[in-house]
Design a protein around this motif. Structure first.
Motif, PDB file in Angstrom:
ATOM      1  N   ARG A 124      -4.246 -13.829  16.258  1.00  0.00           N
ATOM      2  CA  ARG A 124      -4.089 -13.001  15.069  1.00  0.00           C
ATOM      3  C   ARG A 124      -4.248 -13.830  13.797  1.00  0.00           C
ATOM      4  N   PHE A 125      -4.887 -13.216  12.807  1.00  0.00           N
ATOM      5  CA  PHE A 125      -4.939 -13.755  11.440  1.00  0.00           C
ATOM      6  C   PHE A 125      -4.231 -12.736  10.572  1.00  0.00           C
ATOM      7  N   HIS A 126      -3.050 -13.101  10.090  1.00  0.00           N
ATOM      8  CA  HIS A 126      -2.244 -12.185   9.274  1.00  0.00           C
ATOM      9  C   HIS A 126      -2.352 -12.597   7.812  1.00  0.00           C
ATOM     10  N   HIS A 127      -2.953 -11.734   7.020  1.00  0.00           N
ATOM     11  CA  HIS A 127      -3.117 -11.985   5.583  1.00  0.00           C
ATOM     12  C   HIS A 127      -1.999 -11.276   4.831  1.00  0.00           C
ATOM     13  N   VAL A 128      -1.245 -12.050   4.044  1.00  0.00           N
ATOM     14  CA  VAL A 128      -0.093 -11.515   3.314  1.00  0.00           C
ATOM     15  C   VAL A 128      -0.485 -11.298   1.861  1.00  0.00           C
ATOM     16  N   SER A 129      -0.400 -10.059   1.405  1.00  0.00           N
ATOM     17  CA  SER A 129      -0.843  -9.708   0.056  1.00  0.00           C
ATOM     18  C   SER A 129       0.276  -8.998  -0.701  1.00  0.00           C
ATOM     19  N   THR A 130      -0.086  -8.347  -1.787  1.00  0.00           N
ATOM     20  CA  THR A 130       0.867  -7.794  -2.740  1.00  0.00           C
ATOM     21  C   THR A 130       0.535  -6.347  -3.077  1.00  0.00           C
ATOM     22  N   ASP A 131       1.543  -5.601  -3.525  1.00  0.00           N
ATOM     23  CA  ASP A 131       1.289  -4.233  -3.975  1.00  0.00           C
ATOM     24  C   ASP A 131       0.577  -4.197  -5.322  1.00  0.00           C
ATOM     25  N   GLU A 132       0.498  -5.342  -6.005  1.00  0.00           N
ATOM     26  CA  GLU A 132      -0.151  -5.366  -7.319  1.00  0.00           C
ATOM     27  C   GLU A 132      -1.647  -5.063  -7.241  1.00  0.00           C
ATOM     28  N   VAL A 133      -2.236  -5.174  -6.039  1.00  0.00           N
ATOM     29  CA  VAL A 133      -3.664  -4.859  -5.898  1.00  0.00           C
ATOM     30  C   VAL A 133      -3.944  -3.387  -6.178  1.00  0.00           C
ATOM     31  N   PHE A 134      -2.905  -2.538  -6.109  1.00  0.00           N
ATOM     32  CA  PHE A 134      -3.102  -1.099  -6.285  1.00  0.00           C
ATOM     33  C   PHE A 134      -2.960  -0.661  -7.745  1.00  0.00           C
ATOM     34  N   GLY A 135      -2.631  -1.588  -8.638  1.00  0.00           N
ATOM     35  CA  GLY A 135      -2.535  -1.249 -10.045  1.00  0.00           C
ATOM     36  C   GLY A 135      -1.171  -0.735 -10.436  1.00  0.00           C
ATOM     37  N   SER A 136      -1.120   0.283 -11.274  1.00  0.00           N
ATOM     38  CA  SER A 136       0.131   0.762 -11.848  1.00  0.00           C
ATOM     39  C   SER A 136       0.333   2.238 -11.551  1.00  0.00           C
ATOM     40  N   LEU A 137       1.578   2.605 -11.262  1.00  0.00           N
ATOM     41  CA  LEU A 137       1.943   3.993 -11.015  1.00  0.00           C
ATOM     42  C   LEU A 137       2.518   4.630 -12.272  1.00  0.00           C
ATOM     43  N   GLY A 138       2.478   5.962 -12.316  1.00  0.00           N
ATOM     44  CA  GLY A 138       3.196   6.705 -13.336  1.00  0.00           C
ATOM     45  C   GLY A 138       4.646   6.886 -12.917  1.00  0.00           C
ATOM     46  N   GLU A 139       5.283   7.908 -13.435  1.00  0.00           N
ATOM     47  CA  GLU A 139       6.696   8.115 -13.150  1.00  0.00           C
ATOM     48  C   GLU A 139       6.953   8.546 -11.722  1.00  0.00           C
ATOM     49  N   THR A 140       5.944   9.102 -11.061  1.00  0.00           N
ATOM     50  CA  THR A 140       6.119   9.571  -9.693  1.00  0.00           C
ATOM     51  C   THR A 140       5.080   8.927  -8.781  1.00  0.00           C
ATOM     52  N   GLY A 141       5.278   9.118  -7.472  1.00  0.00           N
ATOM     53  CA  GLY A 141       4.342   8.618  -6.483  1.00  0.00           C
ATOM     54  C   GLY A 141       4.699   7.226  -6.009  1.00  0.00           C
ATOM     55  N   ARG A 142       4.116   6.851  -4.877  1.00  0.00           N
ATOM     56  CA  ARG A 142       4.334   5.518  -4.303  1.00  0.00           C
ATOM     57  C   ARG A 142       3.029   5.021  -3.693  1.00  0.00           C
ATOM     58  N   GLU A 146      -3.170   3.775   2.038  1.00  0.00           N
ATOM     59  CA  GLU A 146      -4.369   4.527   1.638  1.00  0.00           C
ATOM     60  C   GLU A 146      -4.609   4.494   0.135  1.00  0.00           C
ATOM     61  N   SER A 147      -3.768   3.819  -0.631  1.00  0.00           N
ATOM     62  CA  SER A 147      -3.921   3.793  -2.081  1.00  0.00           C
ATOM     63  C   SER A 147      -5.206   3.062  -2.471  1.00  0.00           C
ATOM     64  N   PRO A 148      -5.923   3.566  -3.473  1.00  0.00           N
ATOM     65  CA  PRO A 148      -7.130   2.868  -3.934  1.00  0.00           C
ATOM     66  C   PRO A 148      -6.759   1.585  -4.655  1.00  0.00           C
ATOM     67  N   VAL A 240      -4.426  -4.395  15.346  1.00  0.00           N
ATOM     68  CA  VAL A 240      -5.524  -5.181  14.789  1.00  0.00           C
ATOM     69  C   VAL A 240      -6.351  -4.321  13.835  1.00  0.00           C
ATOM     70  N   GLY A 241      -6.678  -4.913  12.688  1.00  0.00           N
ATOM     71  CA  GLY A 241      -7.481  -4.231  11.690  1.00  0.00           C
ATOM     72  C   GLY A 241      -6.697  -3.313  10.779  1.00  0.00           C
ATOM     73  N   ARG A 242      -5.390  -3.230  10.971  1.00  0.00           N
ATOM     74  CA  ARG A 242      -4.559  -2.286  10.233  1.00  0.00           C
ATOM     75  C   ARG A 242      -3.778  -3.012   9.142  1.00  0.00           C
ATOM     76  N   SER A 243      -3.473  -2.296   8.074  1.00  0.00           N
ATOM     77  CA  SER A 243      -2.640  -2.854   7.004  1.00  0.00           C
ATOM     78  C   SER A 243      -1.300  -2.135   6.984  1.00  0.00           C
ATOM     79  N   TYR A 244      -0.293  -2.835   6.477  1.00  0.00           N
ATOM     80  CA  TYR A 244       1.069  -2.311   6.438  1.00  0.00           C
ATOM     81  C   TYR A 244       1.667  -2.566   5.057  1.00  0.00           C
ATOM     82  N   ALA A 245       2.159  -1.501   4.428  1.00  0.00           N
ATOM     83  CA  ALA A 245       2.834  -1.612   3.139  1.00  0.00           C
ATOM     84  C   ALA A 245       4.313  -1.878   3.382  1.00  0.00           C
ATOM     85  N   ILE A 246       4.816  -2.955   2.798  1.00  0.00           N
ATOM     86  CA  ILE A 246       6.198  -3.389   3.036  1.00  0.00           C
ATOM     87  C   ILE A 246       6.978  -3.286   1.730  1.00  0.00           C
TER      88      ILE A 246
END
Length: 346
Positions: A124-142, A146-148, A240-246
């Motif tokens: 396995r190659f596990h790449h550890v990233s950040t939620d900052e790649v998804f940009g900024s949210l408004g007052e609602t949503g998470r 699947e986030s762009p 394998v091939g899947r991403s997980y939001a933590i």
């Protein structure tokens, strides 16, 4: 399992190293020992026969090939990165170099090693990233898996590019990868340029506690040892091939977080006036994302993980740790940029 951890002398990487060794895994810690690294973070496992340290840079292909050939890991957990948003504003090319070129170099070394080993399905190659790649949210949503992607800082953009490289090596070369994107971490051994340690150390020093803008920016906070548990879970159980939001399931406005830390310090290290009197609002940083929040449904339902600590419990533990580990943080305060305001455009 023999696990190779890149960036294992950093904040999150060292938490993974400590946990993996405690669970009986062989660990090879690969770290270039740049300004934010500290081998004291792994001192408690340094004498273990399960632990090995290699000082090497992920941008150095020959070094990566040598380390992989010498240690033959069953998995790689890739955490080595430039990670401070303010520093990325002042010097973006260093982030492009390490986070993009370094990741590509490591991926290619991993692919070559994996092929030479006969393409084992268990690798396995596990790449550890950040939620900052998804940009900024408004007052609602998470954010979810699947986030762009919509990064707004050079740091976030460099991590987004690294995520895409990892996916490309999986789709093009079949390299068995898993990815994870986490919310803001905090806890023991947090390098003293990030918000929570800055607040604690400025408060103890009797200095102004800076809060960017109006303090209304919202973050989802995750205790670092809970994150290490999640990362090991994704590595060992993720598809394998899947991403997980933590996520920590613990949203807080920056000003509320700072005031909570001041109240904790008022109890644990009281003085004549509240530490909150030291709070000062300062010029916001360029491109400051308003809100992050993670939807952790996938990792909870597929892999059975969720955070063990509430934000209040985690902050109490964090303050306690800084109060009794003064030698650790004082030794770091002379490093480049610590205590200075970074990320302000001229």
């Amino acid at each position: 399992m023999k696990l190779m951890v890149t960036g294992g002398a950093g904040f999150i990487g060292s938490a993974v190293v400590r946990l993996a060794v405690a669970r009986g895994h062989d660990v090879v810690n690969v770290d270039a020992l740049t300004y934010a690294a500290c081998l004291e973070n792994v001192a408690m496992v340094a004498d273990s026969p399960l632990y090995t340290f290699e000082q090497a840079d992920i941008r150095d292909a020959a070094a990566m090939n040598r380390v992989l050939s010498a240690h033959r890991p069953d998995a790689i957990m890739h955490l080595a990165a430039e990670s401070h948003v303010d520093r990325s504003i002042d010097g973006p090319l260093a982030f492009v170099d390490t986070n993009l070129r370094g990741t590509a170099t490591l991926l290619e070394a991993a692919r070559r090693f994996w092929v030479e080993q006969g393409r084992p399905e268990t690798f396995r190659f596990h790449h550890v990233s950040t939620d900052e790649v998804f940009g900024s949210l408004g007052e609602t949503g998470r954010f979810s898996e699947e986030s762009p992607y919509a990064p707004n800082s050079p740091y976030a953009a460099s991590k987004a590019g690294a995520d895409h490289l990892v996916r490309a090596w999986h789709e093009t070369y079949d390299l068995p990868v898993v990815l994870s994107n986490c919310s803001n971490n905090y806890g023991p051994f947090h390098f003293p340029e990030k918000l929570i340690p800055v607040v604690i150390l400025k408060a103890l020093a009797g200095e102004t506690i800076p809060v960017y803008g109006t303090g209304s920016n919202v973050r989802d906070w995750l205790y670092v040892e809970d994150h290490a548990e999640a990362l090991m879970t994704v590595l060992q159980k993720g598809r394998v091939g899947r991403s997980y939001a933590i996520g920590g399931e613990a949203e807080a406005r920056n000003i509320d977080l700072v005031e909570t830390l001041c109240r904790i310090l008022d109890r644990k290290r009281p003085k004549t006036r509240s530490y909150a009197d030291q709070i000062s609002f300062v010029t916001d940083r360029p491109g400051h994302d308003q809100r992050y929040a993670i939807d952790p449904t996938r990792i909870r339902e597929e892999l059975g993980w969720r955070p063990s600590l509430s934000l209040q419990e985690g902050l109490e533990r964090t303050v306690d740790w800084y109060l009794v580990n003064e030698d650790w943080w004082r030794a770091l305060q002379s490093r480049d940029g610590i205590g200075d305001r970074l990320g302000i455009l001229p």
